[in-house]
Design an enzyme around this catalytic site. Sequence first.
Site, PDB file in Angstrom:
ATOM      1  N   GLY A   1       0.822  -1.196   0.000  1.00 18.60           N
ATOM      2  CA  GLY A   1       0.000   0.000   0.000  1.00 18.60           C
ATOM      3  C   GLY A   1       0.860   1.252   0.000  1.00 18.60           C
ATOM      4  O   GLY A   1       2.064   1.183   0.283  1.00 18.60           O
TER       5      GLY A   1
ATOM      6  N   CYS B   1       5.292  -6.214   1.839  1.00 18.24           N
ATOM      7  CA  CYS B   1       5.688  -4.809   1.872  1.00 18.24           C
ATOM      8  C   CYS B   1       4.977  -4.077   3.012  1.00 18.24           C
ATOM      9  O   CYS B   1       5.285  -4.309   4.179  1.00 18.24           O
ATOM     10  CB  CYS B   1       5.429  -4.163   0.513  1.00 18.24           C
ATOM     11  SG  CYS B   1       6.335  -2.612   0.268  1.00 18.24           S
ATOM     12  N   TYR B   2       4.014  -3.210   2.747  1.00 16.41           N
ATOM     13  CA  TYR B   2       3.279  -2.537   3.821  1.00 16.41           C
ATOM     14  C   TYR B   2       2.649  -3.552   4.755  1.00 16.41           C
ATOM     15  O   TYR B   2       2.613  -3.347   5.976  1.00 16.41           O
ATOM     16  CB  TYR B   2       2.204  -1.624   3.226  1.00 16.41           C
ATOM     17  CG  TYR B   2       1.381  -0.899   4.274  1.00 16.41           C
ATOM     18  CD1 TYR B   2       1.812   0.313   4.788  1.00 16.41           C
ATOM     19  CD2 TYR B   2       0.179  -1.432   4.737  1.00 16.41           C
ATOM     20  CE1 TYR B   2       1.074   0.979   5.759  1.00 16.41           C
ATOM     21  CE2 TYR B   2      -0.571  -0.779   5.706  1.00 16.41           C
ATOM     22  CZ  TYR B   2      -0.121   0.431   6.214  1.00 16.41           C
ATOM     23  OH  TYR B   2      -0.858   1.082   7.181  1.00 16.41           O
TER      24      TYR B   2
ATOM     25  N   HIS C   1       8.074  -7.633  -3.486  1.00 17.27           N
ATOM     26  CA  HIS C   1       6.788  -7.985  -4.096  1.00 17.27           C
ATOM     27  C   HIS C   1       6.935  -9.277  -4.912  1.00 17.27           C
ATOM     28  O   HIS C   1       7.287  -9.235  -6.100  1.00 17.27           O
ATOM     29  CB  HIS C   1       6.300  -6.846  -4.995  1.00 17.27           C
ATOM     30  CG  HIS C   1       5.851  -5.645  -4.237  1.00 17.27           C
ATOM     31  ND1 HIS C   1       4.557  -5.474  -3.814  1.00 17.27           N
ATOM     32  CD2 HIS C   1       6.557  -4.571  -3.786  1.00 17.27           C
ATOM     33  CE1 HIS C   1       4.458  -4.329  -3.153  1.00 17.27           C
ATOM     34  NE2 HIS C   1       5.656  -3.765  -3.118  1.00 17.27           N
TER      35      HIS C   1
ATOM     36  N   GLU D   1       4.686 -11.032  -6.152  1.00 22.22           N
ATOM     37  CA  GLU D   1       3.614 -11.194  -7.132  1.00 22.22           C
ATOM     38  C   GLU D   1       3.956 -10.638  -8.504  1.00 22.22           C
ATOM     39  O   GLU D   1       3.313 -10.988  -9.500  1.00 22.22           O
ATOM     40  CB  GLU D   1       2.319 -10.536  -6.628  1.00 22.22           C
ATOM     41  CG  GLU D   1       2.304  -9.018  -6.589  1.00 22.22           C
ATOM     42  CD  GLU D   1       2.879  -8.423  -5.311  1.00 22.22           C
ATOM     43  OE1 GLU D   1       2.582  -7.249  -5.030  1.00 22.22           O
ATOM     44  OE2 GLU D   1       3.624  -9.127  -4.595  1.00 22.22           O
TER      45      GLU D   1
ATOM     46  N   SER E   1     -20.954  -8.390 -27.217  1.00 23.09           N
ATOM     47  CA  SER E   1     -20.080  -7.516 -28.001  1.00 23.09           C
ATOM     48  C   SER E   1     -19.265  -8.295 -29.022  1.00 23.09           C
ATOM     49  O   SER E   1     -18.739  -7.705 -29.967  1.00 23.09           O
ATOM     50  CB  SER E   1     -19.121  -6.765 -27.073  1.00 23.09           C
ATOM     51  OG  SER E   1     -18.181  -7.657 -26.507  1.00 23.09           O
ATOM     52  N   GLY E   2     -19.123  -9.596 -28.822  1.00 26.85           N
ATOM     53  CA  GLY E   2     -18.300 -10.403 -29.712  1.00 26.85           C
ATOM     54  C   GLY E   2     -16.903 -10.621 -29.195  1.00 26.85           C
ATOM     55  O   GLY E   2     -16.130 -11.379 -29.787  1.00 26.85           O
ATOM     56  N   GLY E   3     -16.555  -9.969 -28.072  1.00 21.90           N
ATOM     57  CA  GLY E   3     -15.258 -10.180 -27.452  1.00 21.90           C
ATOM     58  C   GLY E   3     -15.238 -11.476 -26.665  1.00 21.90           C
ATOM     59  O   GLY E   3     -16.258 -12.152 -26.501  1.00 21.90           O
ATOM     60  N   VAL E   4     -14.065 -11.828 -26.153  1.00 25.69           N
ATOM     61  CA  VAL E   4     -13.927 -13.089 -25.453  1.00 25.69           C
ATOM     62  C   VAL E   4     -14.769 -13.118 -24.188  1.00 25.69           C
ATOM     63  O   VAL E   4     -15.323 -14.175 -23.824  1.00 25.69           O
ATOM     64  CB  VAL E   4     -12.433 -13.373 -25.122  1.00 25.69           C
ATOM     65  CG1 VAL E   4     -11.848 -12.304 -24.215  1.00 25.69           C
ATOM     66  CG2 VAL E   4     -12.264 -14.742 -24.501  1.00 25.69           C
ATOM     67  N   ASP E   5     -14.932 -11.990 -23.511  1.00 25.69           N
ATOM     68  CA  ASP E   5     -15.681 -11.982 -22.253  1.00 25.69           C
ATOM     69  C   ASP E   5     -17.164 -12.267 -22.477  1.00 25.69           C
ATOM     70  O   ASP E   5     -17.735 -13.182 -21.883  1.00 25.69           O
ATOM     71  CB  ASP E   5     -15.517 -10.629 -21.548  1.00 25.69           C
ATOM     72  CG  ASP E   5     -14.070 -10.292 -21.283  1.00 25.69           C
ATOM     73  OD1 ASP E   5     -13.247 -11.226 -21.224  1.00 25.69           O
ATOM     74  OD2 ASP E   5     -13.755  -9.097 -21.140  1.00 25.69           O
TER      75      ASP E   5
ATOM     76  N   SER F   1     -18.639 -13.353 -25.177  1.00 27.47           N
ATOM     77  CA  SER F   1     -18.859 -14.597 -25.908  1.00 27.47           C
ATOM     78  C   SER F   1     -18.749 -15.805 -24.982  1.00 27.47           C
ATOM     79  O   SER F   1     -19.548 -16.741 -25.059  1.00 27.47           O
ATOM     80  CB  SER F   1     -17.860 -14.727 -27.060  1.00 27.47           C
ATOM     81  OG  SER F   1     -18.022 -13.681 -27.992  1.00 27.47           O
TER      82      SER F   1
ATOM     83  N   LYS G   1      -8.585 -12.016 -17.209  1.00 30.46           N
ATOM     84  CA  LYS G   1      -8.774 -12.282 -18.637  1.00 30.46           C
ATOM     85  C   LYS G   1      -8.243 -13.657 -19.048  1.00 30.46           C
ATOM     86  O   LYS G   1      -8.898 -14.375 -19.801  1.00 30.46           O
ATOM     87  CB  LYS G   1      -8.080 -11.188 -19.452  1.00 30.46           C
ATOM     88  CG  LYS G   1      -8.151 -11.376 -20.960  1.00 30.46           C
ATOM     89  CD  LYS G   1      -9.559 -11.152 -21.495  1.00 30.46           C
ATOM     90  CE  LYS G   1      -9.887  -9.686 -21.498  1.00 30.46           C
ATOM     91  NZ  LYS G   1     -11.170  -9.410 -22.222  1.00 30.46           N
TER      92      LYS G   1
END
Length: 515
Positions: free
Chosen positions: A51, A78-79, A165, A167, A219-223, A225, A371
């Site tokens: 943070g 970290c924090y 970090h 990650e 929308s036709g995007g991967v999400d 669809s 994603k």
Amino acid sequence: MIVILDFGSQYSELIARRIRETQVYSEVLSYRTMAEQLRQLNPVGIILSGGPSSVYDAGAPHCDPEIWNLGVPVLGVCYGMQLMVQQLGGSVERAELGEYGKANLAIDDPTDLLTNVGEGSIMWMSHGDSVARLPDGFEVLAHTSNTPCAAIAHHDRKLYGVQFHPEVVHSQGGQALIRNFVYHICECQPTWTTDAFVEESVREIRGRVGTKRVLLALSGGVDSSTLAFLLHRAIGDQLTCMFIDQGFMRKLEPERLVKLFHEQFHINVEYVNARDRFLAAVAGVDDPEEKRKRIGHEFIRVFEAESKRLGPFDYLAQGTLYPDVIESADTNVDPQTGERVAVKIKSHHNVGGLPKDLRFKLVEPLRKLFKDEVRKVGRSIGLPEEIVNRQPFPGPGLAIRILGAVDEEKLDILRDADFIVRQEINRAGMYNDFWQAFAVLLPVRSVGVMGDQRTYAYPIVLRLVSSEDGMTADWSRAPYDLLETISNRIVNEVKGVNRVVYDITSKPPGTIEWE
């Protein structure tokens, strides 16, 4: 699951993603979550994020100190480590020399948390404070040249802290450290898989929706669809997909999308031409936040109007993802001080622009996914690779790739330029080499010369980036001959453009999209 308590880091979601890569479910909660609430959730481990605050600052965010008595392994990052030290009786001070960027880790105890983390591994640092005195029972696991306590542990209580970090991708051995915490310290099993998610989601959708009808913004995007396929598996013909052509789509995409879903997937899609309506809604609007909200508002209003024509719908399904929620949320505002710990970057059309009088109930099965996880789900339920591998495309479409006010002329220019970008990266066999590759139109003009004639036209910005999850990104070192081909074609074939420039900014400090 493993819970991540967020202290305002822009990258807390990266920790969640790294946990999920071990096939263990993780979820991000506010640092204000009380110990009793955590006890009811029954996590097998807790991670305290980084943070921007200093633990000794007035109003610095603190967690419920009863968390240390839950008997659950805790890892402070970290924090999060500094807070652990302070609350358990140690001390944290401003370091004489801060560390920002890469640092070599010298390992004092190569067991437990640091198993399989190599001596001298590069770790990513970002801190101005350091631990000055450890609490009772803690020992040092690793240090760096500037940080005597780079990794610490209280083995009996299973409390751990790292000043770096793990990650981020820059940290060598970071994922090994996370796997040690997940598997060896928290004793998790890798049971959170794509198949398990699909099975659970289908069950939850059926339980929530029952026999009601669902309207999906396609929308036709991967999400969207992937969501369409998932919903169709769960509720079949109770699903109606509505594709609203808002006039901000790429060249030829509306026609391709409707044909694909109707003829190949046999999923009901209603096509709505609302181009004039959306263009009028954003006419003269310069502010990107206002554009996003107006587009989001129009989406819902069109849904409401069209759903009355098609029949009553109780639920609206959206392909909202975890990064959408995090980047759109005004999170972690202290109710007493009003201090905001996490900063709003931008709102997304599907979470930042919903009107208060929304009459649909929302269904968002992908809300907790990144994603790359959505792509895995899409493949597992039969989504074709041409959609699974589709690069992310913003909900507001080309409207936020035209800086400033949007009009029909600029849309036509950008569509043609964007079409050339996609054509050439496909011809080069490099489509999957980029996280996103697209064109941006700037609202300025510059002088050029074509055929001995003076021109005064728009510039196109090429934005080609590489990324793993969209949370961070680096500009792509694309081949010069590819950039040259794209530039030559755009300048020669797109009327109204006489200059092409290349964006070499990473995220951070920039964002992937320009608006």
